[in-house]
Design a protein around this motif. Structure first.
Motif, PDB file in Angstrom:
ATOM      1  N   LYS A  90       0.849  -1.191   0.000  1.00  0.00           N
ATOM      2  CA  LYS A  90       0.000   0.000   0.000  1.00  0.00           C
ATOM      3  C   LYS A  90       0.883   1.238   0.000  1.00  0.00           C
ATOM      4  O   LYS A  90       1.859   1.330   0.738  1.00  0.00           O
ATOM      5  CB  LYS A  90      -0.919  -0.017   1.227  1.00  0.00           C
ATOM      6  CG  LYS A  90      -1.897  -1.172   1.202  1.00  0.00           C
ATOM      7  CD  LYS A  90      -2.805  -1.113   2.398  1.00  0.00           C
ATOM      8  CE  LYS A  90      -3.796  -2.273   2.361  1.00  0.00           C
ATOM      9  NZ  LYS A  90      -4.680  -2.270   3.486  1.00  0.00           N
ATOM     10  N   GLU A  91       0.518   2.189  -0.815  1.00  0.00           N
ATOM     11  CA  GLU A  91       1.290   3.430  -0.931  1.00  0.00           C
ATOM     12  C   GLU A  91       1.159   4.295   0.316  1.00  0.00           C
ATOM     13  O   GLU A  91       2.029   5.073   0.630  1.00  0.00           O
ATOM     14  CB  GLU A  91       0.830   4.220  -2.169  1.00  0.00           C
ATOM     15  CG  GLU A  91       1.053   3.500  -3.475  1.00  0.00           C
ATOM     16  CD  GLU A  91       2.508   3.256  -3.781  1.00  0.00           C
ATOM     17  OE1 GLU A  91       3.357   4.084  -3.382  1.00  0.00           O
ATOM     18  OE2 GLU A  91       2.818   2.225  -4.394  1.00  0.00           O
ATOM     19  N   SER A  92       0.054   4.131   1.045  1.00  0.00           N
ATOM     20  CA  SER A  92      -0.197   5.007   2.182  1.00  0.00           C
ATOM     21  C   SER A  92       0.420   4.497   3.479  1.00  0.00           C
ATOM     22  O   SER A  92       0.241   5.125   4.512  1.00  0.00           O
ATOM     23  CB  SER A  92      -1.708   5.191   2.361  1.00  0.00           C
ATOM     24  OG  SER A  92      -2.295   3.941   2.641  1.00  0.00           O
ATOM     25  N   ASN A  93       1.153   3.408   3.445  1.00  0.00           N
ATOM     26  CA  ASN A  93       1.743   2.859   4.654  1.00  0.00           C
ATOM     27  C   ASN A  93       2.890   3.762   5.110  1.00  0.00           C
ATOM     28  O   ASN A  93       3.870   3.953   4.392  1.00  0.00           O
ATOM     29  CB  ASN A  93       2.248   1.438   4.383  1.00  0.00           C
ATOM     30  CG  ASN A  93       2.636   0.720   5.665  1.00  0.00           C
ATOM     31  OD1 ASN A  93       2.863   1.347   6.699  1.00  0.00           O
ATOM     32  ND2 ASN A  93       2.714  -0.595   5.578  1.00  0.00           N
ATOM     33  N   PRO A  94       2.824   4.358   6.300  1.00  0.00           N
ATOM     34  CA  PRO A  94       3.822   5.320   6.762  1.00  0.00           C
ATOM     35  C   PRO A  94       5.192   4.691   7.033  1.00  0.00           C
ATOM     36  O   PRO A  94       6.181   5.413   7.104  1.00  0.00           O
ATOM     37  CB  PRO A  94       3.220   5.900   8.035  1.00  0.00           C
ATOM     38  CG  PRO A  94       2.250   4.882   8.508  1.00  0.00           C
ATOM     39  CD  PRO A  94       1.746   4.193   7.273  1.00  0.00           C
ATOM     40  N   ILE A  95       5.264   3.386   7.179  1.00  0.00           N
ATOM     41  CA  ILE A  95       6.548   2.751   7.479  1.00  0.00           C
ATOM     42  C   ILE A  95       7.542   2.907   6.333  1.00  0.00           C
ATOM     43  O   ILE A  95       8.747   2.929   6.532  1.00  0.00           O
ATOM     44  CB  ILE A  95       6.344   1.262   7.851  1.00  0.00           C
ATOM     45  CG1 ILE A  95       7.589   0.709   8.538  1.00  0.00           C
ATOM     46  CG2 ILE A  95       6.028   0.429   6.626  1.00  0.00           C
ATOM     47  CD1 ILE A  95       7.388  -0.638   9.180  1.00  0.00           C
ATOM     48  N   TRP A  96       7.054   3.037   5.101  1.00  0.00           N
ATOM     49  CA  TRP A  96       7.919   3.149   3.924  1.00  0.00           C
ATOM     50  C   TRP A  96       8.292   4.597   3.600  1.00  0.00           C
ATOM     51  O   TRP A  96       9.151   4.833   2.763  1.00  0.00           O
ATOM     52  CB  TRP A  96       7.239   2.508   2.713  1.00  0.00           C
ATOM     53  CG  TRP A  96       6.914   1.067   2.936  1.00  0.00           C
ATOM     54  CD1 TRP A  96       5.687   0.519   3.035  1.00  0.00           C
ATOM     55  CD2 TRP A  96       7.837  -0.001   3.120  1.00  0.00           C
ATOM     56  NE1 TRP A  96       5.760  -0.818   3.272  1.00  0.00           N
ATOM     57  CE2 TRP A  96       7.087  -1.173   3.333  1.00  0.00           C
ATOM     58  CE3 TRP A  96       9.225  -0.095   3.153  1.00  0.00           C
ATOM     59  CZ2 TRP A  96       7.670  -2.413   3.553  1.00  0.00           C
ATOM     60  CZ3 TRP A  96       9.801  -1.343   3.369  1.00  0.00           C
ATOM     61  CH2 TRP A  96       9.026  -2.474   3.570  1.00  0.00           C
ATOM     62  N   LYS A  97       7.652   5.544   4.281  1.00  0.00           N
ATOM     63  CA  LYS A  97       7.905   6.957   3.986  1.00  0.00           C
ATOM     64  C   LYS A  97       9.374   7.298   4.271  1.00  0.00           C
ATOM     65  O   LYS A  97       9.894   7.003   5.322  1.00  0.00           O
ATOM     66  CB  LYS A  97       6.987   7.843   4.820  1.00  0.00           C
ATOM     67  CG  LYS A  97       7.082   9.292   4.432  1.00  0.00           C
ATOM     68  CD  LYS A  97       6.040  10.105   5.117  1.00  0.00           C
ATOM     69  CE  LYS A  97       6.170  11.535   4.618  1.00  0.00           C
ATOM     70  NZ  LYS A  97       5.064  12.339   4.977  1.00  0.00           N
ATOM     71  N   GLY A  98      10.025   7.873   3.312  1.00  0.00           N
ATOM     72  CA  GLY A  98      11.414   8.275   3.455  1.00  0.00           C
ATOM     73  C   GLY A  98      12.417   7.206   3.032  1.00  0.00           C
ATOM     74  O   GLY A  98      13.585   7.507   2.819  1.00  0.00           O
ATOM     75  N   LEU A  99      12.001   5.959   2.916  1.00  0.00           N
ATOM     76  CA  LEU A  99      12.931   4.891   2.540  1.00  0.00           C
ATOM     77  C   LEU A  99      13.156   4.797   1.035  1.00  0.00           C
ATOM     78  O   LEU A  99      14.145   4.223   0.603  1.00  0.00           O
ATOM     79  CB  LEU A  99      12.435   3.531   3.063  1.00  0.00           C
ATOM     80  CG  LEU A  99      12.454   3.370   4.580  1.00  0.00           C
ATOM     81  CD1 LEU A  99      11.864   2.021   4.970  1.00  0.00           C
ATOM     82  CD2 LEU A  99      13.868   3.490   5.111  1.00  0.00           C
ATOM     83  N   GLU A 100      12.254   5.380   0.250  1.00  0.00           N
ATOM     84  CA  GLU A 100      12.403   5.281  -1.202  1.00  0.00           C
ATOM     85  C   GLU A 100      13.688   5.962  -1.688  1.00  0.00           C
ATOM     86  O   GLU A 100      14.216   5.626  -2.733  1.00  0.00           O
ATOM     87  CB  GLU A 100      11.172   5.807  -1.951  1.00  0.00           C
ATOM     88  CG  GLU A 100      10.803   7.240  -1.662  1.00  0.00           C
ATOM     89  CD  GLU A 100       9.864   7.371  -0.469  1.00  0.00           C
ATOM     90  OE1 GLU A 100       9.678   8.511  -0.034  1.00  0.00           O
ATOM     91  OE2 GLU A 100       9.334   6.372   0.032  1.00  0.00           O
ATOM     92  N   GLN A 101      14.234   6.899  -0.927  1.00  0.00           N
ATOM     93  CA  GLN A 101      15.471   7.571  -1.328  1.00  0.00           C
ATOM     94  C   GLN A 101      16.665   6.609  -1.321  1.00  0.00           C
ATOM     95  O   GLN A 101      17.665   6.857  -1.970  1.00  0.00           O
ATOM     96  CB  GLN A 101      15.740   8.762  -0.430  1.00  0.00           C
ATOM     97  CG  GLN A 101      16.018   8.374   1.022  1.00  0.00           C
ATOM     98  CD  GLN A 101      16.218   9.583   1.916  1.00  0.00           C
ATOM     99  OE1 GLN A 101      16.449  10.685   1.437  1.00  0.00           O
ATOM    100  NE2 GLN A 101      16.117   9.385   3.212  1.00  0.00           N
ATOM    101  N   PHE A 102      16.592   5.482  -0.577  1.00  0.00           N
ATOM    102  CA  PHE A 102      17.683   4.513  -0.495  1.00  0.00           C
ATOM    103  C   PHE A 102      17.540   3.366  -1.494  1.00  0.00           C
ATOM    104  O   PHE A 102      18.416   2.516  -1.578  1.00  0.00           O
ATOM    105  CB  PHE A 102      17.761   3.919   0.919  1.00  0.00           C
ATOM    106  CG  PHE A 102      18.030   4.940   1.978  1.00  0.00           C
ATOM    107  CD1 PHE A 102      19.265   5.571   2.052  1.00  0.00           C
ATOM    108  CD2 PHE A 102      17.050   5.287   2.890  1.00  0.00           C
ATOM    109  CE1 PHE A 102      19.510   6.516   3.023  1.00  0.00           C
ATOM    110  CE2 PHE A 102      17.291   6.230   3.865  1.00  0.00           C
ATOM    111  CZ  PHE A 102      18.528   6.856   3.934  1.00  0.00           C
TER     112      PHE A 102
END
Length: 189
Positions: free
Chosen positions: A168-180
């Motif tokens: 899910k795109e709205s899951n806050p656990i993944w927020k900020g990790l896409e930069q890595f």
């Protein structure tokens, strides 16, 4: 103990050539061994013993039926047995040493002073080897005549929903990790 003697072959008095022995195996045969993963065994063993001067060729033909538990639905599952196994029995001076050194499981050594050959352990082993590793009712679509419909329904109910596999795109656990995400590839360049 008398039952076990039925599986001893007195080969010393046999003339060279082929000799046939027939055995009927049921659940009573397995009482001397550990607990089995099957029950209601009704097997016929045809043993052809080809006696030569210093060795014997044994051919075990196994046929019959037994009952196992289905790995998928836990119902009783009847199985047909059919298989063939070959053994070479060689007569040598130091049989124990030769058996310890032998890599081929189809070769067995006995002492030259031996007079009887016990085939019970081989029959036990070959019947167990005749049973497939995976025991299931229906092979393609799991709807064999012996399948437990309630168990299959429960298994289908427990299957993961393909829609839930997508993150899910709205899951806050993944927020900020896409930069890595591409960091490993950038380090190699």
């Amino acid at each position: 103990m008398g039952h076990r003697r039925d599986f001893e072959i007195a080969f010393v008095g046999l003339k060279p050539g082929v000799h046939e022995y027939n055995y009927e195996i049921d659940d009573k045969f397995f009482e001397a061994f550990q607990q089995q993963d099957f029950r209601h065994c009704s097997a016929k063993i045809k043993l052809s013993l080809d006696k030569k001067n210093s060795f014997m060729l044994l051919k075990f033909e196994i046929g019959g039926t037994l009952e196992v538990t289905c790995d998928r639905c836990n119902n009783d599952l009847p199985l047909e047995l059919w298989d063939e196994f070959n053994m070479t029995v060689k007569m040598v001076e130091d049989a124990e040493l030769m058996n310890d050194q032998e890599d081929d499981p189809d070769v067995y050594y006995i002492g030259r002073n031996e007079s009887h050959l016990d085939v019970a352990n081989w029959i036990y082993e070959f019947i167990n080897l005749s049973i497939p590793m995976q025991k299931v009712c229906g092979y393609e679509n799991a709807d064999g005549p012996n399948c437990n419909p309630a168990a299959l329904k429960m298994l289908r109910h427990m299957e993961p929903d393909p829609e839930q596999d997508e993150p899910k795109e709205s899951n806050p656990i993944w927020k900020g990790l896409e930069q890595f995400r591409d960091l490993k590839d950038k380090g190699k360049k």
